[in-house]
Design a protein around this motif. Structure first.
Motif, PDB file in Angstrom:
ATOM      1  N   GLY A  60      -8.422 -23.728  62.855  1.00 42.43           N
ATOM      2  CA  GLY A  60      -8.103 -22.381  62.414  1.00 42.43           C
ATOM      3  C   GLY A  60      -7.356 -22.318  61.111  1.00 42.43           C
ATOM      4  O   GLY A  60      -7.025 -23.328  60.477  1.00 42.43           O
ATOM      5  N   ASP A  61      -7.102 -21.083  60.712  1.00 46.40           N
ATOM      6  CA  ASP A  61      -6.255 -20.799  59.565  1.00 46.40           C
ATOM      7  C   ASP A  61      -4.821 -20.820  60.087  1.00 46.40           C
ATOM      8  O   ASP A  61      -4.350 -19.844  60.669  1.00 46.40           O
ATOM      9  N   LEU A  62      -4.154 -21.944  59.876  1.00 47.24           N
ATOM     10  CA  LEU A  62      -2.790 -22.096  60.368  1.00 47.24           C
ATOM     11  C   LEU A  62      -1.778 -21.653  59.321  1.00 47.24           C
ATOM     12  O   LEU A  62      -0.572 -21.670  59.571  1.00 47.24           O
ATOM     13  N   ASN A  63      -2.259 -21.251  58.155  1.00 46.41           N
ATOM     14  CA  ASN A  63      -1.448 -20.634  57.104  1.00 46.41           C
ATOM     15  C   ASN A  63      -0.270 -21.490  56.652  1.00 46.41           C
ATOM     16  O   ASN A  63       0.734 -20.964  56.174  1.00 46.41           O
ATOM     17  N   ILE A  64      -0.413 -22.802  56.797  1.00 43.80           N
ATOM     18  CA  ILE A  64       0.576 -23.741  56.269  1.00 43.80           C
ATOM     19  C   ILE A  64      -0.160 -24.912  55.628  1.00 43.80           C
ATOM     20  O   ILE A  64      -1.094 -25.451  56.220  1.00 43.80           O
ATOM     21  N   ALA A  65       0.279 -25.261  54.436  1.00 39.47           N
ATOM     22  CA  ALA A  65      -0.207 -26.457  53.746  1.00 39.47           C
ATOM     23  C   ALA A  65       0.914 -27.499  53.855  1.00 39.47           C
ATOM     24  O   ALA A  65       1.891 -27.427  53.114  1.00 39.47           O
ATOM     25  N   PRO A  66       0.802 -28.458  54.774  1.00 44.16           N
ATOM     26  CA  PRO A  66       1.956 -29.285  55.115  1.00 44.16           C
ATOM     27  C   PRO A  66       2.298 -30.403  54.135  1.00 44.16           C
ATOM     28  O   PRO A  66       3.478 -30.702  53.938  1.00 44.16           O
ATOM     29  N   ARG A  67       1.292 -31.015  53.513  1.00 38.67           N
ATOM     30  CA  ARG A  67       1.546 -32.189  52.686  1.00 38.67           C
ATOM     31  C   ARG A  67       1.700 -31.826  51.215  1.00 38.67           C
ATOM     32  O   ARG A  67       1.229 -30.781  50.765  1.00 38.67           O
ATOM     33  N   GLU A  68       2.350 -32.700  50.473  1.00 35.79           N
ATOM     34  CA  GLU A  68       2.527 -32.456  49.048  1.00 35.79           C
ATOM     35  C   GLU A  68       1.191 -32.344  48.331  1.00 35.79           C
ATOM     36  O   GLU A  68       1.053 -31.580  47.372  1.00 35.79           O
ATOM     37  N   ASP A  69       0.189 -33.114  48.794  1.00 40.11           N
ATOM     38  CA  ASP A  69      -1.123 -33.056  48.152  1.00 40.11           C
ATOM     39  C   ASP A  69      -2.046 -32.030  48.802  1.00 40.11           C
ATOM     40  O   ASP A  69      -3.250 -32.001  48.538  1.00 40.11           O
ATOM     41  N   ASP A  70      -1.472 -31.154  49.645  1.00 41.46           N
ATOM     42  CA  ASP A  70      -2.216 -30.021  50.199  1.00 41.46           C
ATOM     43  C   ASP A  70      -2.011 -28.755  49.376  1.00 41.46           C
ATOM     44  O   ASP A  70      -2.504 -27.682  49.748  1.00 41.46           O
ATOM     45  N   VAL A  71      -1.260 -28.863  48.302  1.00 40.89           N
ATOM     46  CA  VAL A  71      -1.015 -27.725  47.405  1.00 40.89           C
ATOM     47  C   VAL A  71      -1.149 -28.201  45.960  1.00 40.89           C
ATOM     48  O   VAL A  71      -1.008 -29.386  45.659  1.00 40.89           O
ATOM     49  N   TRP A  72      -1.390 -27.250  45.065  1.00 34.90           N
ATOM     50  CA  TRP A  72      -1.608 -27.601  43.654  1.00 34.90           C
ATOM     51  C   TRP A  72      -0.334 -28.069  42.979  1.00 34.90           C
ATOM     52  O   TRP A  72      -0.377 -28.852  42.028  1.00 34.90           O
ATOM     53  N   SER A  73       0.830 -27.609  43.472  1.00 36.10           N
ATOM     54  CA  SER A  73       2.108 -28.060  42.906  1.00 36.10           C
ATOM     55  C   SER A  73       3.176 -28.006  43.985  1.00 36.10           C
ATOM     56  O   SER A  73       3.653 -26.922  44.342  1.00 36.10           O
ATOM     57  N   HIS A  74       3.518 -29.165  44.501  1.00 31.66           N
ATOM     58  CA  HIS A  74       4.543 -29.235  45.545  1.00 31.66           C
ATOM     59  C   HIS A  74       5.859 -28.620  45.056  1.00 31.66           C
ATOM     60  O   HIS A  74       6.472 -27.791  45.746  1.00 31.66           O
ATOM     61  N   LYS A  75       6.281 -28.972  43.868  1.00 33.27           N
ATOM     62  CA  LYS A  75       7.567 -28.503  43.352  1.00 33.27           C
ATOM     63  C   LYS A  75       7.593 -26.991  43.189  1.00 33.27           C
ATOM     64  O   LYS A  75       8.554 -26.317  43.572  1.00 33.27           O
ATOM     65  N   GLN A  76       6.512 -26.434  42.651  1.00 35.15           N
ATOM     66  CA  GLN A  76       6.492 -24.998  42.383  1.00 35.15           C
ATOM     67  C   GLN A  76       6.288 -24.152  43.634  1.00 35.15           C
ATOM     68  O   GLN A  76       6.597 -22.955  43.624  1.00 35.15           O
ATOM     69  N   LEU A  77       5.815 -24.758  44.712  1.00 30.99           N
ATOM     70  CA  LEU A  77       5.536 -23.989  45.922  1.00 30.99           C
ATOM     71  C   LEU A  77       6.544 -24.231  47.050  1.00 30.99           C
ATOM     72  O   LEU A  77       6.384 -23.689  48.135  1.00 30.99           O
ATOM     73  N   LEU A  78       7.579 -24.994  46.789  1.00 28.10           N
ATOM     74  CA  LEU A  78       8.558 -25.292  47.838  1.00 28.10           C
ATOM     75  C   LEU A  78       9.249 -24.045  48.384  1.00 28.10           C
ATOM     76  O   LEU A  78       9.674 -24.035  49.542  1.00 28.10           O
ATOM     77  N   LYS A  79       9.328 -23.004  47.570  1.00 30.51           N
ATOM     78  CA  LYS A  79       9.959 -21.759  48.016  1.00 30.51           C
ATOM     79  C   LYS A  79       8.944 -20.643  48.203  1.00 30.51           C
ATOM     80  O   LYS A  79       9.309 -19.470  48.308  1.00 30.51           O
ATOM     81  N   VAL A  80       7.663 -21.017  48.272  1.00 37.82           N
ATOM     82  CA  VAL A  80       6.586 -20.051  48.461  1.00 37.82           C
ATOM     83  C   VAL A  80       6.060 -20.153  49.890  1.00 37.82           C
ATOM     84  O   VAL A  80       5.805 -21.256  50.389  1.00 37.82           O
ATOM     85  N   VAL A  81       5.920 -19.008  50.560  1.00 37.35           N
ATOM     86  CA  VAL A  81       5.451 -18.989  51.948  1.00 37.35           C
ATOM     87  C   VAL A  81       4.120 -19.731  52.054  1.00 37.35           C
ATOM     88  O   VAL A  81       3.201 -19.506  51.270  1.00 37.35           O
ATOM     89  N   SER A  82       4.069 -20.622  53.020  1.00 36.20           N
ATOM     90  CA  SER A  82       2.956 -21.513  53.370  1.00 36.20           C
ATOM     91  C   SER A  82       3.282 -22.968  53.070  1.00 36.20           C
ATOM     92  O   SER A  82       2.618 -23.871  53.579  1.00 36.20           O
ATOM     93  N   HIS A  83       4.326 -23.218  52.268  1.00 35.80           N
ATOM     94  CA  HIS A  83       4.662 -24.613  51.939  1.00 35.80           C
ATOM     95  C   HIS A  83       6.167 -24.870  51.985  1.00 35.80           C
ATOM     96  O   HIS A  83       6.635 -25.890  51.501  1.00 35.80           O
ATOM     97  N   THR A  84       6.930 -23.946  52.555  1.00 35.65           N
ATOM     98  CA  THR A  84       8.380 -24.139  52.608  1.00 35.65           C
ATOM     99  C   THR A  84       8.738 -25.203  53.638  1.00 35.65           C
ATOM    100  O   THR A  84       8.005 -25.417  54.612  1.00 35.65           O
ATOM    101  N   PRO A  85       9.854 -25.884  53.460  1.00 38.48           N
ATOM    102  CA  PRO A  85      10.243 -26.932  54.406  1.00 38.48           C
ATOM    103  C   PRO A  85      10.341 -26.456  55.855  1.00 38.48           C
ATOM    104  O   PRO A  85       9.936 -27.189  56.770  1.00 38.48           O
ATOM    105  N   ILE A  86      10.837 -25.252  56.092  1.00 35.99           N
ATOM    106  CA  ILE A  86      10.983 -24.795  57.479  1.00 35.99           C
ATOM    107  C   ILE A  86       9.617 -24.561  58.127  1.00 35.99           C
ATOM    108  O   ILE A  86       9.424 -24.849  59.313  1.00 35.99           O
ATOM    109  N   GLU A  87       8.639 -24.085  57.360  1.00 36.39           N
ATOM    110  CA  GLU A  87       7.291 -23.916  57.899  1.00 36.39           C
ATOM    111  C   GLU A  87       6.655 -25.271  58.218  1.00 36.39           C
ATOM    112  O   GLU A  87       6.029 -25.448  59.267  1.00 36.39           O
TER     113      GLU A  87
END
Length: 262
Positions: free
Chosen positions: A149-176
């Motif tokens: 399903g669409d779990l709406n979380i990209a868990p790994r650093e290489d699951d997003v285009w920029s780990h650093k820029q998305l750390l505070k963006v919903v779907s890639h935050t540490p708590i998620e």
């Protein structure tokens, strides 16, 4: 019984009936799980899908938003749906194939724009949904099961285009990511996609906001296929069908595939 499964957030099954049918014709997965169907169950356009061999369906629906459905060429029976976090949303449905494999189809809440439950109720709902998933798997370990399903979380650093820029963006935050991993651990789930494609950037979602999504390639891997330990070694052939993101009137998600030799 070998079979191929696909999962796709379709962003309105009625609006995008034709590209669902195109996927069925051209790729012909044995099982197709859709999320964000945005339709009551009785309004899901089944006629074209049935003609293409998808004669079995289980679904939960709502008018205008949410909604999950499983279409299958293989006989299956519905085995329930959970209302995690007591939201009253159509976000989960499960079916058991004739080979005994249970498929759980989830649409986890997106979580809004602000990653703070004190100021954003939707973010709290997302975390609560994941917590309820974790507790359910702790209470009853799944066996011979696949979760998609669409779990709406990209868990790994290489699951997003920029780990650093998305750390505070919903779907890639540490708590998620922490909640996501807790759900995985509770059910002893295995990430089928990353087992098959262990290295490199991998995305299944590209925003509509990008003028040229393909060139910008600012994606996230929000769509997942998991398997329980007893069948994870039967999985292979994982892929993200990026081309479907460029079809006419596309969803902002691409279908994710895996095959199972069972």
């Amino acid at each position: 019984m070998p079979f191929t499964l696909a999962t796709w957030n379709i962003n309105s099954v009625r609006l995008r009936e034709d590209i669902v049918a195109r996927l069925m014709r051209e790729e012909a997965p044995d099982v197709l799980c859709l999320q964000e169907c945005k339709s009551p169950v009785d309004k899901i356009p089944r006629e074209q899908f049935t003609a293409l061999g998808y004669t079995h369906m289980v679904a939960r629906g709502q008018k205008g938003y949410n909604g999950v459905a499983i279409f299958s060429k293989i006989p299956m029976v519905e085995v329930g749906a959970e209302d995690f976090a007591d939201l009253g949303h159509a976000r989960h449905v499960a079916a058991r194939l004739e080979n005994g494999v249970t498929i759980h189809n989830h649409y986890v809440p997106a979580g809004g724009d602000v990653p703070d439950r004190d100021v954003n109720e939707k973010f709290g709902q997302k975390l609560d949904y994941l917590t309820d998933m974790r507790d359910a798997f702790n209470a009853a370990k799944p066996e011979k099961a696949i979760l998609v399903g669409d779990l709406n979380i990209a868990p790994r650093e290489d699951d997003v285009w920029s780990h650093k820029q998305l750390l505070k963006v919903v779907s890639h935050t540490p708590i998620e990511v922490e909640h996501f991993n807790a759900v995985m651990d509770a059910g002893d789930w295995s990430d089928v996609t990353r087992n098959d494609i262990p290295e490199g950037q991998l995305y299944s979602w590209w925003s509509y906001r990008a003028r040229d999504w393909d060139a910008a390639d600012k994606g996230r891997r929000l769509d997942h296929i998991w398997a329980t330990p007893d069948i994870k070694n039967a999985a292979h052939g994982s892929r993200v069908m990026r081309a479907a993101r460029g079809w006419e009137k596309p969803s902002d998600h691409a279908p994710v595939f895996a095959s199972f030799d069972l």
